[in-house]
Design a protein around this motif. Structure first.
Motif, PDB file in Angstrom:
ATOM      1  N   ASN A 110       0.822  -1.204   0.000  1.00  0.00           N
ATOM      2  CA  ASN A 110       0.000   0.000   0.000  1.00  0.00           C
ATOM      3  C   ASN A 110       0.860   1.260   0.000  1.00  0.00           C
ATOM      4  O   ASN A 110       2.100   1.195   0.013  1.00  0.00           O
ATOM      5  CB  ASN A 110      -0.952  -0.003   1.209  1.00  0.00           C
ATOM      6  N   ASP A 111       0.182   2.420   0.015  1.00  0.00           N
ATOM      7  CA  ASP A 111       0.892   3.698  -0.011  1.00  0.00           C
ATOM      8  C   ASP A 111       1.745   3.899   1.236  1.00  0.00           C
ATOM      9  O   ASP A 111       2.818   4.508   1.183  1.00  0.00           O
ATOM     10  CB  ASP A 111      -0.116   4.851  -0.126  1.00  0.00           C
ATOM     11  N   LYS A 112       1.266   3.400   2.363  1.00  0.00           N
ATOM     12  CA  LYS A 112       2.015   3.548   3.615  1.00  0.00           C
ATOM     13  C   LYS A 112       3.373   2.875   3.526  1.00  0.00           C
ATOM     14  O   LYS A 112       4.372   3.365   4.075  1.00  0.00           O
ATOM     15  CB  LYS A 112       1.210   2.964   4.777  1.00  0.00           C
ATOM     16  N   ALA A 113       3.428   1.747   2.831  1.00  0.00           N
ATOM     17  CA  ALA A 113       4.699   1.035   2.669  1.00  0.00           C
ATOM     18  C   ALA A 113       5.709   1.891   1.918  1.00  0.00           C
ATOM     19  O   ALA A 113       6.919   1.807   2.166  1.00  0.00           O
ATOM     20  CB  ALA A 113       4.479  -0.289   1.951  1.00  0.00           C
ATOM     21  N   LEU A 114       5.238   2.704   0.990  1.00  0.00           N
ATOM     22  CA  LEU A 114       6.148   3.579   0.255  1.00  0.00           C
ATOM     23  C   LEU A 114       6.820   4.578   1.194  1.00  0.00           C
ATOM     24  O   LEU A 114       7.996   4.924   1.003  1.00  0.00           O
ATOM     25  CB  LEU A 114       5.408   4.322  -0.855  1.00  0.00           C
TER      26      LEU A 114
ATOM     27  N   PHE B  64       7.592   3.976   4.301  1.00  0.00           N
ATOM     28  CA  PHE B  64       8.644   3.185   4.956  1.00  0.00           C
ATOM     29  C   PHE B  64       9.882   3.104   4.069  1.00  0.00           C
ATOM     30  O   PHE B  64      11.014   3.306   4.533  1.00  0.00           O
ATOM     31  CB  PHE B  64       8.122   1.781   5.268  1.00  0.00           C
ATOM     32  N   TRP B  65       9.660   2.819   2.773  1.00  0.00           N
ATOM     33  CA  TRP B  65      10.793   2.645   1.872  1.00  0.00           C
ATOM     34  C   TRP B  65      11.500   3.960   1.585  1.00  0.00           C
ATOM     35  O   TRP B  65      12.722   3.989   1.407  1.00  0.00           O
ATOM     36  CB  TRP B  65      10.333   1.966   0.582  1.00  0.00           C
TER      37      TRP B  65
ATOM     38  N   ARG C  58      13.759   4.253   4.493  1.00  0.00           N
ATOM     39  CA  ARG C  58      14.824   3.240   4.485  1.00  0.00           C
ATOM     40  C   ARG C  58      15.874   3.548   3.404  1.00  0.00           C
ATOM     41  O   ARG C  58      17.079   3.436   3.665  1.00  0.00           O
ATOM     42  CB  ARG C  58      14.247   1.844   4.270  1.00  0.00           C
ATOM     43  N   LEU C  59      15.447   3.907   2.228  1.00  0.00           N
ATOM     44  CA  LEU C  59      16.388   4.233   1.162  1.00  0.00           C
ATOM     45  C   LEU C  59      17.217   5.459   1.528  1.00  0.00           C
ATOM     46  O   LEU C  59      18.412   5.533   1.211  1.00  0.00           O
ATOM     47  CB  LEU C  59      15.644   4.459  -0.153  1.00  0.00           C
ATOM     48  N   THR C  60      16.596   6.411   2.212  1.00  0.00           N
ATOM     49  CA  THR C  60      17.342   7.578   2.690  1.00  0.00           C
ATOM     50  C   THR C  60      18.389   7.161   3.715  1.00  0.00           C
ATOM     51  O   THR C  60      19.539   7.635   3.680  1.00  0.00           O
ATOM     52  CB  THR C  60      16.377   8.600   3.315  1.00  0.00           C
TER      53      THR C  60
ATOM     54  N   GLU D   2       4.521  -6.168   6.585  1.00  0.00           N
ATOM     55  CA  GLU D   2       3.525  -5.314   5.949  1.00  0.00           C
ATOM     56  C   GLU D   2       4.150  -4.341   4.946  1.00  0.00           C
ATOM     57  O   GLU D   2       3.460  -3.743   4.119  1.00  0.00           O
ATOM     58  CB  GLU D   2       2.738  -4.518   6.998  1.00  0.00           C
ATOM     59  N   ASN D   3       5.481  -4.214   4.993  1.00  0.00           N
ATOM     60  CA  ASN D   3       6.178  -3.323   4.060  1.00  0.00           C
ATOM     61  C   ASN D   3       6.990  -4.088   3.021  1.00  0.00           C
ATOM     62  O   ASN D   3       7.608  -3.464   2.152  1.00  0.00           O
ATOM     63  CB  ASN D   3       7.104  -2.381   4.822  1.00  0.00           C
TER      64      ASN D   3
END
Length: 318
Positions: free
Chosen positions: A86-90, A92-93, A96-98, A151-152
């Motif tokens: 979902n959008d919420k997972a984005l 998180f990512w 994390r990528l940052t 969930e992510n």
């Protein structure tokens, strides 16, 4: 006969160890098979996927240590999408990528869904795509054997983006031969889908007359494979493709699936691959990717094959 969706995408890396570290430790995907390129056993072929290695979730890499720089352009599979729940997972990512200083773009709306574009350390063009409003081909099961909350987790492959100099012949092959349906044209991209549709079954075609032909290297994509049910259906597809006048590989036994390869008019390599028998054919599901797996027809060469490879410890793959 029906193309069911995306089966896998195969790309090029110049460093298997760094590639393994990124896709397992940073992205949290599961290495479901450590094997070799069956056409050149001197190079690794690594398969990353969901928890079970389901078809439609595999992002694979051939290791070519001397692979040069990719010069982006046409005749290319230019972006590979990875699905999240979902959008919420984005969000998180994005964090994390940052944290790991990964080159990324802002989250944006693309083709009516939220996406997060980023590049791996070799410049592989990737995009996380949200299934928030998705339909169609079900997602896979995120791998739980890592630090990524389930969930992510990444659940499979999303839309594949092709960049071509002339969209017409590529669209014709996908629609008139392979049975894809045109959904529409959004953001100057032709959107096609197969099977049940949705993120796991889309191909986006972008026509660019201002670019030269891509020069592939590390961080480029070698081919995209589409899902077919079984070997019987694959044989029927071979007949269809042959009657359409496209030279093809004929049926090729990859042991984990059966394949057929051909190039469309813009010289992009397409593969049709069966859903089975799968990656647990020669390894226990709980121990996928921990050892060098060789299909039976290469097992007699194991000693010489292993001697030609740089050791790669994948014991954490479980």
């Amino acid at each position: 006969m029906q193309i069911k969706g995306i089966h896998h995408v195969s790309a090029i890396t110049a460093n298997a160890k760094q590639n393994y570290d990124f896709y397992t430790n940073i992205l949290g995907m599961r290495l479901v098979k450590k094997t070799v390129n069956q056409d050149d056993t001197s190079m690794y072929h690594l398969f990353y996927a969901d928890a079970k290695g389901n078809p439609g979730t595999d992002l694979t890499f051939f290791e070519i240590p001397r692979a040069g720089t990719t010069y982006k352009g046409t005749h290319s599979i230019s972006t590979t999408s990875l699905r999240v729940k979902n959008d919420k997972a984005l969000q998180f990512w994005q964090e994390r990528l940052t944290q790991f200083e990964i080159d990324q773009d802002p989250i944006e709306e693309h083709l009516n869904r939220k996406v997060l574009g980023f590049r791996d350390p070799e410049g592989q063009r990737l995009r996380l795509v949200s299934d928030e409003n998705n339909y169609g081909v079900p997602a896979g099961d995120p791998f739980k054997g890592n630090s990524i909350p389930s969930e992510n987790g990444i659940t499979g492959l999303g839309p594949i983006h092709l960049t071509v100099a002339n969209a017409v012949p590529t669209k014709q092959v996908l629609t008139e031969i392979l049975g894809f349906r045109e959904v529409g044209t959004i953001d100057n991209q032709i959107v096609l889908e197969a099977g049940e549709g949705g993120n796991g079954a889309e191909v986006h075609i972008e026509e660019r007359t201002d670019l030269s032909r891509e020069k592939p290297g590390r961080g480029s994509v070698h081919h995209v494979a589409f899902r077919v049910e079984d070997e019987e259906e694959l044989e029927k597809w071979r007949t269809v493709i042959q009657k359409a006048g496209f030279p093809n590989s004929g049926l090729v036994d990859r042991f984990y699936f059966k394949s057929l390869y051909f190039r469309e008019p813009n010289h992009i390599l397409f593969e049709l691959a069966t859903d089975g028998p799968g990656f647990a054919t020669d390894e226990d599901m709980d121990h996928l990717g921990e050892r060098l797996a060789l299909p039976p027809f290469l097992e007699s060469q194991r000693e010489s094959i292993e001697a030609s490879l740089t050791p790669l410890d994948t014991s954490q793959s479980k």
